[in-house]
Structures are given as C-alpha cells and as structure tokens.
Motif scaffolding. Structure first.
Motif, PDB file in Angstrom:
ATOM      1  N   ALA A   1       0.788  -1.260  -0.027  1.00  0.00           N
ATOM      2  CA  ALA A   1       0.044  -0.065  -0.085  1.00  0.00           C
ATOM      3  C   ALA A   1       0.895   1.275  -0.174  1.00  0.00           C
ATOM      4  O   ALA A   1       0.656   2.133  -0.700  1.00  0.00           O
TER       5      ALA A   1
ATOM      6  N   ARG B   1       1.128   4.284  -3.198  1.00  0.00           N
ATOM      7  CA  ARG B   1       1.138   5.436  -2.956  1.00  0.00           C
ATOM      8  C   ARG B   1       2.348   6.392  -3.283  1.00  0.00           C
ATOM      9  O   ARG B   1       2.080   7.646  -3.878  1.00  0.00           O
TER      10      ARG B   1
ATOM     11  N   LYS C   1      -9.237   9.243 -11.879  1.00  0.00           N
ATOM     12  CA  LYS C   1     -10.333   9.264 -11.421  1.00  0.00           C
ATOM     13  C   LYS C   1     -11.533   9.615 -12.289  1.00  0.00           C
ATOM     14  O   LYS C   1     -11.806  10.210 -13.240  1.00  0.00           O
TER      15      LYS C   1
ATOM     16  N   GLN D   1     -14.328   0.170  -7.959  1.00  0.00           N
ATOM     17  CA  GLN D   1     -13.550   0.062  -6.988  1.00  0.00           C
ATOM     18  C   GLN D   1     -13.634  -0.996  -5.839  1.00  0.00           C
ATOM     19  O   GLN D   1     -15.069  -1.132  -5.428  1.00  0.00           O
TER      20      GLN D   1
ATOM     21  N   MET E   1     -12.947  -2.550  -2.287  1.00  0.00           N
ATOM     22  CA  MET E   1     -12.215  -1.874  -0.972  1.00  0.00           C
ATOM     23  C   MET E   1     -11.934  -0.754  -1.384  1.00  0.00           C
ATOM     24  O   MET E   1     -12.447   0.424  -1.713  1.00  0.00           O
ATOM     25  N   ASP E   2     -10.461  -0.481  -1.177  1.00  0.00           N
ATOM     26  CA  ASP E   2     -10.075   0.818  -1.484  1.00  0.00           C
ATOM     27  C   ASP E   2      -9.169   1.014  -2.869  1.00  0.00           C
ATOM     28  O   ASP E   2      -8.323   1.756  -2.939  1.00  0.00           O
ATOM     29  N   GLN E   3      -9.473  -0.172  -3.802  1.00  0.00           N
ATOM     30  CA  GLN E   3      -8.494  -0.195  -5.054  1.00  0.00           C
ATOM     31  C   GLN E   3      -9.393   0.062  -6.141  1.00  0.00           C
ATOM     32  O   GLN E   3     -10.313  -0.799  -6.378  1.00  0.00           O
ATOM     33  N   ARG E   4      -8.890   0.695  -6.985  1.00  0.00           N
ATOM     34  CA  ARG E   4      -9.461   0.817  -8.562  1.00  0.00           C
ATOM     35  C   ARG E   4      -9.067  -0.421  -9.236  1.00  0.00           C
ATOM     36  O   ARG E   4      -7.970  -0.936  -9.289  1.00  0.00           O
TER      37      ARG E   4
ATOM     38  N   TYR F   1      -7.399  -8.344   2.012  1.00  0.00           N
ATOM     39  CA  TYR F   1      -8.581  -7.974   2.922  1.00  0.00           C
ATOM     40  C   TYR F   1      -9.136  -8.974   3.589  1.00  0.00           C
ATOM     41  O   TYR F   1      -9.333  -9.913   2.927  1.00  0.00           O
TER      42      TYR F   1
ATOM     43  N   LYS G   1     -16.342  -4.491   0.343  1.00  0.00           N
ATOM     44  CA  LYS G   1     -17.405  -3.307  -0.272  1.00  0.00           C
ATOM     45  C   LYS G   1     -16.845  -3.296  -1.835  1.00  0.00           C
ATOM     46  O   LYS G   1     -15.502  -3.050  -2.040  1.00  0.00           O
TER      47      LYS G   1
ATOM     48  N   THR H   1     -17.599  -0.621  -5.029  1.00  0.00           N
ATOM     49  CA  THR H   1     -18.374   0.497  -5.434  1.00  0.00           C
ATOM     50  C   THR H   1     -18.187   0.893  -6.900  1.00  0.00           C
ATOM     51  O   THR H   1     -16.917   0.657  -7.520  1.00  0.00           O
TER      52      THR H   1
ATOM     53  N   LEU I   1     -14.084   8.021  -7.252  1.00  0.00           N
ATOM     54  CA  LEU I   1     -13.153   6.762  -7.377  1.00  0.00           C
ATOM     55  C   LEU I   1     -11.817   7.240  -8.056  1.00  0.00           C
ATOM     56  O   LEU I   1     -11.813   7.763  -8.885  1.00  0.00           O
TER      57      LEU I   1
END
Length: 255
Positions: free
Chosen positions: A68, A72, A110, A164, A166-169, A190, A195, A197, A239
C-alpha cells in the motif's frame, strides 16, 4: 554319605538375553532418541502452539501494508511524470483529448458520479439454517471468490464507468482472488466485509445485479444462512485512478 561341604558346587546358571528384553531395550533407546530430537527442534518452545501461523499472518499483513505504501509512492511519482509529459510532449489538443479518454477507459484517471455500493459479508458465527434448508457446511457461511467476481462482472455489464473493490480501483488486468477467508487484490490482503463501489447509472447497475444468475444463486444462501448482502445508492462518489504498476508478470519456461 558325604556331607554338604564335600559336595561339589553345581553349575552356575548363565542368563542369556531373551528377545523380549532386547525389544524392550530398543524401545527405550528409540524413545530417548525421540525426546532428544524433539528438544533440539523445539529449543525450549511449545511445539503445539500456532506461533508459526501467527508469524505468517503477521508477515502477510506487513507485506500488504508495504505494498500500500509503495502504491502511494508510485502514484505520486506517476503524477509528476504525467505532468512533465503533458508540458513537454508538444501534442495537439485533439491528441490530449484522445489520451485523456484512453486514461479513463484504462482506469488510471479518477471518475466521479452517481454510484452503487455493494457489501458482502460472511454469515454470523452462530448462523443456523432457515426453516426448510439443510444444515450449513463451513463453505456455505463464507464469501467465495466467485461471489465477488459475480458482483464485479454484473456491474461491468450494467455499464459501470469505474469500479473500486475495497480501496483499490480495478483495471483490465485486475484479478479478484480469494485464499481461504481473505481477498488478495493487487498485492494487498483484505478481510470481510467486502465493499464494491461502481460509478454509473444506479438503476441500470441494480437491474444488472438482479438479473445475474450467479447473484441469484448467492441470494439463496443469503436467505438460507444469513450471508451479508447490502446495496446502497450514492449520489456523488469519486473513485481514484489506479496507481499501481501496469507491467504484466507471467511465467516463462525454464530452458
């Protein structure tokens, strides 16, 4: 008649080793060897603990956090490179617009808009079968890879502009994989609840979810054993663009 003192001594009895005694000695010797080997292996620790499993779990979590952090860092560097490229490439306006459209399709840009969020979760720890259903097996009570894949595929079919997990595209090379009770996505790990989205027309996205045969099958387990299923509509969601590596990794034959 001679007295006892004059009687010659009788033969001294010799005790030859019997097979049973040899076997007993061998068993004790083997037991001693096992104890010594166990001591040397354990080095004073308890061999029946799950410390090794805990260490593996900790290692996986550390690697996930490291990945992770690298994501970033990569995103920041990629942003600088893209800014320099746009400034110095000498491209025309039409070429820039074409490039931006490709970035959106590739998932590296995005995307913002109305969205649908789907949450899947394992059944409660004390889950019981609903009336008329058989008693659950362990696999009936957890989220599987095909469940997550069914949701992702249905959302794409429903015209999602971006997804997306979880928190990844997600991009075209993203692989949604589960190992045991965990999701492994692009080098990160995870645990449920999961989740997903998707940005797009909420009505169309929800219709696609409802029409999916795989999700219809999942709904039977929701009714029977209490697996988690929740669909929320969102008015405005952003996203992030995919920021990981786009290099393909593949196996090569050994020559």
């Amino acid at each position: 008649m001679s007295n006892s003192a004059d009687t010659p001594p009788g033969p001294v009895r010799r005790f030859a080793p019997r097979p049973v005694r040899l076997l007993t000695a061998a068993v004790f010797a083997l037991a001693g060897l096992i104890f010594v080997t166990s001591f040397n292996t354990a080095k004073g620790t308890n061999l029946r603990t799950d410390d090794s499993l805990l260490k593996l779990s900790d290692l996986i979590q550390q690697r996930s956090e490291k990945n992770a952090e690298l994501d970033r860092s990569t995103a920041a560097v990629r942003g600088d490179v893209d800014a320099l490229a746009r400034r110095d490439d000498g491209s025309t306006k039409a070429q820039d617009e074409r490039f931006q459209a490709l970035e959106k399709d590739a998932g590296t840009k995005k995307v913002r808009g109305r969205a649908v969020a789907v949450t899947l979760n394992d059944a409660p720890a004390n889950a019981q079968a609903a009336p008329g259903y058989p008693e659950p097996q362990a696999n009936d009570l957890v989220i599987h890879q095909q469940d997550l894949q069914a949701v992702v595929n249905a959302l794409w079919q429903g015209g999602a502009e971006g997804i997306q997990v979880m928190d990844q595209r997600l991009i075209s090379t993203s692989a949604v994989r589960c190992v045991g009770n965990t999701l492994i996505l692009q080098g990160r790990v995870y645990s449920p609840p999961y989740k997903i989205t998707a940005v797009g027309d909420p009505d169309r996205l929800k219709r696609s979810l409802t029409a999916s045969p795989a999700i219809q099958n999942y709904q039977l387990y929701v009714q029977a054993y209490g697996l988690g299923w929740k669909v929320d509509e969102r008015d405005a969601v952003t996203l992030p663009g995919y920021s990981g590596t786009v290099d393909l990794h593949y196996a090569e034959p050994v020559t």
